[in-house]
Design a protein around this motif. Structure first.
Motif, short mmCIF file in Angstrom:
data_model
loop_
_atom_site.label_atom_id
_atom_site.label_comp_id
_atom_site.label_asym_id
_atom_site.label_seq_id
_atom_site.Cartn_x
_atom_site.Cartn_y
_atom_site.Cartn_z
N ASN A 58 0.81 -1.22 0.00
CA ASN A 58 0.00 0.00 0.00
C ASN A 58 0.85 1.27 0.00
N ARG A 102 0.33 3.78 -3.28
CA ARG A 102 -0.19 5.15 -3.25
C ARG A 102 0.64 6.08 -4.12
N PRO A 137 -3.85 0.78 -3.69
CA PRO A 137 -3.80 0.22 -2.32
C PRO A 137 -5.00 -0.66 -2.00
#
Length: 588
Positions: free
Chosen positions: A454, A458, A490
């Motif tokens: 994640n 991003r 994500p």
């Protein structure tokens, strides 16, 4: 043509084809067009073999559709790509035969049969960082087909695979599939899907099955119609049990039917195209890695693809060539429990490249670029899954992803997801840790993996595996995704979902050793007179590698075409127009 009846005890013809998938029907149609009397025998009660359950794509560099679109590739480029991909398994004679004849095959069927094509010009080769990889113009697929053109023959053809259709409606890869995946985000897509679904409901009401054929069923429908037009005799429920040999020459086969055995004598011999051995448990156990009982592997082809052609070839002196990089064309597959108590198999082809999903092993760690080819995914899973346990992985996503793209057989919105959780197909957790516990994955390990993914996602990056770094990756992603990378987003909106995937395959790569004419050869490398093999009964011309989508059906169609021409003693391209011959001369 009529099915077998009690009056038949022997048949005389020029060529017998064992199997009715793409390879067998391509050989039959080609030979019949060139004047041979051809009989096709099929073990199953329906025609189509594994092809009818496939996506239908064919890898055919230099094909006429690409050239008409203005794509003029140096014919050495795909050779360079294959040399780099196949390494020591590059068989120059067979590769040349394939690359020289693939464009001719497409042109032949376009000009002379019911088989028409749609292009896949925008589809890149899988390994875009390998020298020679193409970014366009290598793919073709059978154009959609109205099954009404088949008449009564339609009921003798295999339907689309249950797990890859929606209420029996096949969905064509490309724009059609894209519309289904974007129907909640695009009014145009929603209208397209609505029209398709209403037409399908009408077909179910009046015909009891899909009549708008796409993908593999369109290819089979068009080939079967072509065979029927050329008076090819097609007999279902007729497994070939023995080859007829005269002084070392194959002269036909003995075929079992519900009314007794038939001796089919064939002056020009036999083409073996029975679908390889994906459902031969003994051979799987002996040849497939990490398959101790042979049952662990989830083969996608029909049960009838169980090694009959290989066994027949061996009985005449042919050799099963196992010197391939992989014995099977790997695909990640999940088990699907159906309400009627049966268990189906779903191939995970589409969703792995979409943004917001990862694949992890039982230790909770990623192990591969999920957006790479399905073969690559399984090869990495087999190689890296912890020893001493069942080879498997989990595809992990969040609620947003599942509702947008679906996860395996669990369809996207508006299909409810609850029943897939209740029947155990999907695992669900309100948190990543809860999901991990449900899957038997160490919670802290999965949480760490997701957090790292994640953090990078991003920013639209994947430093660990480079997801989204090749043209093929990006083609598999979502063009409507608003982030910088169409393959990365994500995983953060609970609840979270997982589906267990295991090693499976689209068929086998190990097969009978053949030469550039599709003739089966013996231990001395000499062709066995009157015996041909094509499709997955033939050892993979790709050496057991998977350099691009369509490398099963492209060679299957091409070597079926080669076998049919060789059996018919065809030595020129008089079946093609002067314009088409000039086009192909420029390619080859």
């Amino acid at each position: 043509m009529p099915s077998v009846n009690t009056q038949w005890r022997s048949i005389d013809c020029d060529l017998v084809v064992v199997g009715s998938g793409a390879a067998g029907l391509a050989a039959a149609v080609t030979a019949a067009f060139h004047g041979l009397k051809v009989v096709v025998v099929e073990k199953a009660p329906v025609f189509g073999g594994a092809t009818a359950w496939s996506g239908g794509w064919m890898w055919a560099p230099g094909n006429p559709l690409a050239r008409r679109a203005g794509i003029h590739e140096d014919p050495q480029q795909p050779r360079t790509y294959l040399k780099n991909e196949l390494g020591e398994r590059y068989d120059a004679a067979r590769v040349d035969a394939f690359l020289d004849n693939a464009p001719r095959m497409v042109a032949f069927f376009e000009e002379n049969t019911a088989l028409q094509f749609a292009d896949g010009n925008a589809i890149p080769d899988v390994h875009g960082k390998v020298a020679g990889a193409g970014t366009q113009g290598h793919q073709v697929i059978a154009a959609p087909y109205d099954a009404r053109e088949l008449g009564g023959l339609n009921k003798r053809l295999r339907k689309t695979m249950r797990e890859t259709s929606f209420l029996g409606m096949p969905i064509m890869a490309g724009a059609d599939l894209g519309a289904f995946l974007s129907m909640t985000r695009s009014p145009k897509s929603f209208l397209h899907v609505t029209k398709r679904f209403l037409r399908h409901l009408r077909d179910l009401a009046f015909h009891g099955r899909a009549m708008h054929l796409v993908n593999g069923v369109a290819l089979i429908g068009r080939l079967a119609k072509s065979a029927d037009d050329l008076k090819v005799q097609m007999i279902e429920s007729a497994p070939a049990k023995q080859l007829l040999l005269e002084n070392g020459v194959v002269r036909g086969a003995i075929v079992s039917t519900p009314t007794g055995d038939i001796e089919i004598r064939a002056a020009r011999g036999v083409v073996l195209a029975a679908g390889g051995f994906p459902n031969d448990i003994a051979r799987r156990k002996a040849l497939f890695p990490r398959t101790p009982t042979g049952q662990e592997h989830l083969a996608l082809p029909p049960e009838s693809c169980s090694g009959d052609g290989i066994t027949l070839g061996e009985s005449a002196g042919g050799l099963l060539d196992t010197r391939v990089a992989s014995p099977a064309a790997w695909a990640p597959v999940s088990r699907v429990p159906h309400p009627d108590g049966t268990v189906g198999h779903f191939p995970h082809i589409i969703e792995r490249g979409k943004p917001g999903l990862i694949g992890v092993l039982s230790n909770g760690q990623r192990f591969v670029n999920e957006a790479d080819g399905y073969y690559d995914y399984v090869a990495a899973m087999v190689a890296q899954a912890p020893q001493g346990e069942e080879v498997h992985s989990w595809l992990i996503c969040d609620h947003r992803f599942q509702r947008l793209y679906g996860l395996g057989y669990a369809r996207p919105f508006p299909v409810p997801v609850g029943r897939f959780v209740r029947n155990g197909y999907l695992k669900r957790g309100n948190t990543i840790e809860e999901l991990a516990t449900t899957c038997g994955i160490p919670p802290s390990a999965l949480a760490a993996t997701v957090q790292r993914f994640n953090d990078n996602a991003r920013q639209g990056t994947d430093p660990d595996f480079g997801r989204g770094s090749t043209p093929y990756n990006r083609k598999m992603g979502d063009p409507l995704h608003k982030g910088p990378n169409p393959c990365v987003a994500p995983i953060e909106q609970g609840p979270f979902y997982a589906v267990k995937v295991l090693p499976g395959s689209f068929g086998t790569f190990a097969g009978l050793k053949t030469n550039e004419h599709a003739q089966v050869v013996n231990a001395n490398g000499k062709p066995i007179a009157g015996l041909y093999a094509a499709g997955t009964d033939m050892a993979s011309v790709m050496g057991g590698f998977y350099p691009s989508g369509g490398i099963n059906l492209g060679p299957a169609m091409t070597f079926g075409f080669i076998a049919g021409r060789h059996a018919a003693r065809a030595t020129d391209d008089r079946h093609m127009s002067t314009v088409r011959q000039e086009e192909l001369a420029a390619v080859c």
